[in-house]
Design a protein around this motif. Structure first.
Motif, PDB file in Angstrom:
ATOM      1  N   ALA A   1       0.853  -1.070   0.117  1.00  0.00           N
ATOM      2  CA  ALA A   1      -0.166  -0.025   0.169  1.00  0.00           C
ATOM      3  C   ALA A   1       0.820   1.218   0.104  1.00  0.00           C
ATOM      4  O   ALA A   1       1.977   1.148   0.255  1.00  0.00           O
ATOM      5  CB  ALA A   1      -0.896  -0.040   1.392  1.00  0.00           C
ATOM      6  N   MET A   2       0.103   2.162  -0.229  1.00  0.00           N
ATOM      7  CA  MET A   2       0.902   3.871  -0.029  1.00  0.00           C
ATOM      8  C   MET A   2      -0.045   4.523   0.933  1.00  0.00           C
ATOM      9  O   MET A   2      -1.306   4.241   1.079  1.00  0.00           O
ATOM     10  CB  MET A   2       0.792   4.474  -1.410  1.00  0.00           C
ATOM     11  CG  MET A   2       1.611   3.900  -2.465  1.00  0.00           C
ATOM     12  SD  MET A   2       3.599   3.830  -2.316  1.00  0.00           S
ATOM     13  CE  MET A   2       3.918   5.565  -2.056  1.00  0.00           C
ATOM     14  N   GLU A   3       0.727   5.202   1.435  1.00  0.00           N
ATOM     15  CA  GLU A   3      -0.268   6.212   2.658  1.00  0.00           C
ATOM     16  C   GLU A   3       0.464   7.518   2.848  1.00  0.00           C
ATOM     17  O   GLU A   3       1.768   7.782   2.592  1.00  0.00           O
ATOM     18  CB  GLU A   3      -0.251   5.670   3.851  1.00  0.00           C
ATOM     19  CG  GLU A   3       1.005   5.287   4.806  1.00  0.00           C
ATOM     20  CD  GLU A   3       0.518   4.664   6.266  1.00  0.00           C
ATOM     21  OE1 GLU A   3       0.441   5.373   7.219  1.00  0.00           O
ATOM     22  OE2 GLU A   3       0.691   3.453   6.305  1.00  0.00           O
ATOM     23  N   THR A   4      -0.353   8.437   3.430  1.00  0.00           N
ATOM     24  CA  THR A   4       0.018   9.582   3.744  1.00  0.00           C
ATOM     25  C   THR A   4      -0.949  10.297   4.866  1.00  0.00           C
ATOM     26  O   THR A   4      -2.159   9.712   5.205  1.00  0.00           O
ATOM     27  CB  THR A   4       0.063  10.754   2.501  1.00  0.00           C
ATOM     28  OG1 THR A   4       0.404  12.106   2.826  1.00  0.00           O
ATOM     29  CG2 THR A   4      -1.527  10.925   2.302  1.00  0.00           C
ATOM     30  N   THR A   5      -0.163  11.116   5.766  1.00  0.00           N
ATOM     31  CA  THR A   5      -1.175  11.646   6.797  1.00  0.00           C
ATOM     32  C   THR A   5      -1.194  13.321   6.562  1.00  0.00           C
ATOM     33  O   THR A   5      -0.197  13.858   6.340  1.00  0.00           O
ATOM     34  CB  THR A   5      -0.380  11.386   8.130  1.00  0.00           C
ATOM     35  OG1 THR A   5      -0.494  10.016   8.394  1.00  0.00           O
ATOM     36  CG2 THR A   5      -1.081  11.999   9.254  1.00  0.00           C
ATOM     37  N   CYS A   6      -2.333  13.768   6.627  1.00  0.00           N
ATOM     38  CA  CYS A   6      -2.471  15.029   6.634  1.00  0.00           C
ATOM     39  C   CYS A   6      -3.062  15.876   7.878  1.00  0.00           C
ATOM     40  O   CYS A   6      -3.636  15.614   8.739  1.00  0.00           O
ATOM     41  CB  CYS A   6      -3.767  15.565   5.523  1.00  0.00           C
ATOM     42  SG  CYS A   6      -3.371  14.580   3.855  1.00  0.00           S
ATOM     43  N   THR A   7      -2.256  17.029   8.171  1.00  0.00           N
ATOM     44  CA  THR A   7      -2.605  17.807   9.381  1.00  0.00           C
ATOM     45  C   THR A   7      -3.325  18.993   8.570  1.00  0.00           C
ATOM     46  O   THR A   7      -3.000  19.631   7.850  1.00  0.00           O
ATOM     47  CB  THR A   7      -1.441  18.394   9.927  1.00  0.00           C
ATOM     48  OG1 THR A   7      -0.309  17.351  10.405  1.00  0.00           O
ATOM     49  CG2 THR A   7      -1.678  19.315  11.154  1.00  0.00           C
ATOM     50  N   ILE A   8      -4.768  19.230   9.371  1.00  0.00           N
ATOM     51  CA  ILE A   8      -5.395  20.296   8.833  1.00  0.00           C
ATOM     52  C   ILE A   8      -5.562  21.361   9.789  1.00  0.00           C
ATOM     53  O   ILE A   8      -5.724  21.095  11.166  1.00  0.00           O
ATOM     54  CB  ILE A   8      -7.082  19.687   8.566  1.00  0.00           C
ATOM     55  CG1 ILE A   8      -6.975  18.612   7.313  1.00  0.00           C
ATOM     56  CG2 ILE A   8      -7.857  20.810   8.311  1.00  0.00           C
ATOM     57  CD1 ILE A   8      -6.680  17.143   7.946  1.00  0.00           C
ATOM     58  N   THR A   9      -5.516  22.517   9.613  1.00  0.00           N
ATOM     59  CA  THR A   9      -5.519  23.725  10.189  1.00  0.00           C
ATOM     60  C   THR A   9      -6.483  24.671   9.714  1.00  0.00           C
ATOM     61  O   THR A   9      -7.062  24.672   8.574  1.00  0.00           O
ATOM     62  CB  THR A   9      -4.034  24.281  10.403  1.00  0.00           C
ATOM     63  OG1 THR A   9      -3.716  24.697   8.988  1.00  0.00           O
ATOM     64  CG2 THR A   9      -3.021  23.460  10.810  1.00  0.00           C
ATOM     65  N   GLN A  10      -6.881  25.607  10.828  1.00  0.00           N
ATOM     66  CA  GLN A  10      -7.471  26.729  10.678  1.00  0.00           C
ATOM     67  C   GLN A  10      -7.060  27.923  11.250  1.00  0.00           C
ATOM     68  O   GLN A  10      -6.958  27.780  12.503  1.00  0.00           O
ATOM     69  CB  GLN A  10      -9.126  26.409  11.119  1.00  0.00           C
ATOM     70  CG  GLN A  10      -9.963  27.500  10.550  1.00  0.00           C
ATOM     71  CD  GLN A  10     -11.597  27.391  10.928  1.00  0.00           C
ATOM     72  OE1 GLN A  10     -11.661  26.754  12.006  1.00  0.00           O
ATOM     73  NE2 GLN A  10     -12.290  27.568   9.898  1.00  0.00           N
ATOM     74  N   ASN A  11      -6.631  29.048  10.587  1.00  0.00           N
ATOM     75  CA  ASN A  11      -6.043  30.109  11.059  1.00  0.00           C
ATOM     76  C   ASN A  11      -5.043  29.751  12.070  1.00  0.00           C
ATOM     77  O   ASN A  11      -4.646  30.476  12.916  1.00  0.00           O
ATOM     78  CB  ASN A  11      -7.250  30.907  12.134  1.00  0.00           C
ATOM     79  CG  ASN A  11      -8.292  31.410  11.133  1.00  0.00           C
ATOM     80  OD1 ASN A  11      -8.190  32.063  10.097  1.00  0.00           O
ATOM     81  ND2 ASN A  11      -9.601  31.325  11.734  1.00  0.00           N
TER      82      ASN A  11
END
Length: 187
Positions: free
Chosen positions: A127-137
């Motif tokens: 498999a392939m994977e990625t992790t995303c960090t989501i921000t607001q302001n």
């Protein structure tokens, strides 16, 4: 001010969980086989998702709630049966999933930064994977991991997402759930 932030975070969570449910099957389709199995802990709320068309068998999502009853972590697995002879570019699929999610976050007023895609496994399937960090302001509000895998007959997408605190508190449990996943990989 705190109540405004809490309200916007709750609205954000609802949008993200709906968004995750809509985007996961975007690249891989929506079929599920009885040959796939997730063993969910008893404190997770498991739901069978609506079938979009006649080719859909099952898509599964589970939610773990925090002490307030709000969703702390959402996990979704989708399995698709491939057409004979079709080869999946797993890295390309994951890239498209990541782009779609990032664009939808931008349209909702959030920013996201994802790790470089890396090789991984889903059960015994490469498999392939990625992790995303989501921000607001500038404030970290959510984390989401995307995984895509395929063999010659089947393709899978796995996503797990949670609020900043929910992801941190439940990541180890989700990894145990992921490790317990068994996919029928034999022809």
């Amino acid at each position: 001010m705190r109540s405004i932030v809490r309200s916007s975070v709750r609205v954000f969570r609802l949008r993200i969980y709906r968004l995750a449910g809509l985007l996961l099957p975007l690249c891989l389709g929506n079929a599920w086989s009885a040959d796939s199995m997730i063993i969910w802990p008893s404190d997770w709320e498991v739901e069978a998702l609506p079938q979009a068309d006649t080719s859909v068998q099952i898509r599964q999502r589970a939610v773990k709630h925090d002490a307030s009853g709000d969703p702390a972590m959402v996990v979704e697995l989708t399995q698709t049966r491939l057409q004979p002879g079709h080869e999946v570019n797993v890295q390309g699929v994951l890239l498209e999933m990541r782009k779609a999610i990032q664009l939808n976050f931008v349209h909702s007023g959030f920013q996201s930064v994802c790790t470089q895609m890396k090789a991984s496994t889903l059960s015994d399937v490469p498999a392939m994977e990625t992790t995303c960090t989501i921000t607001q302001n500038g404030a970290h509000v959510m984390t989401q991991t995307l995984v895509a895998a395929a063999n010659k007959e089947l393709a899978w997408s796995l996503s797990y997402a949670g609020s900043k605190d929910g992801y941190a508190a439940n990541k180890d449990e989700v990894l145990r759930i992921r490790d317990s996943l068994r996919l029928n990989v034999s022809p």
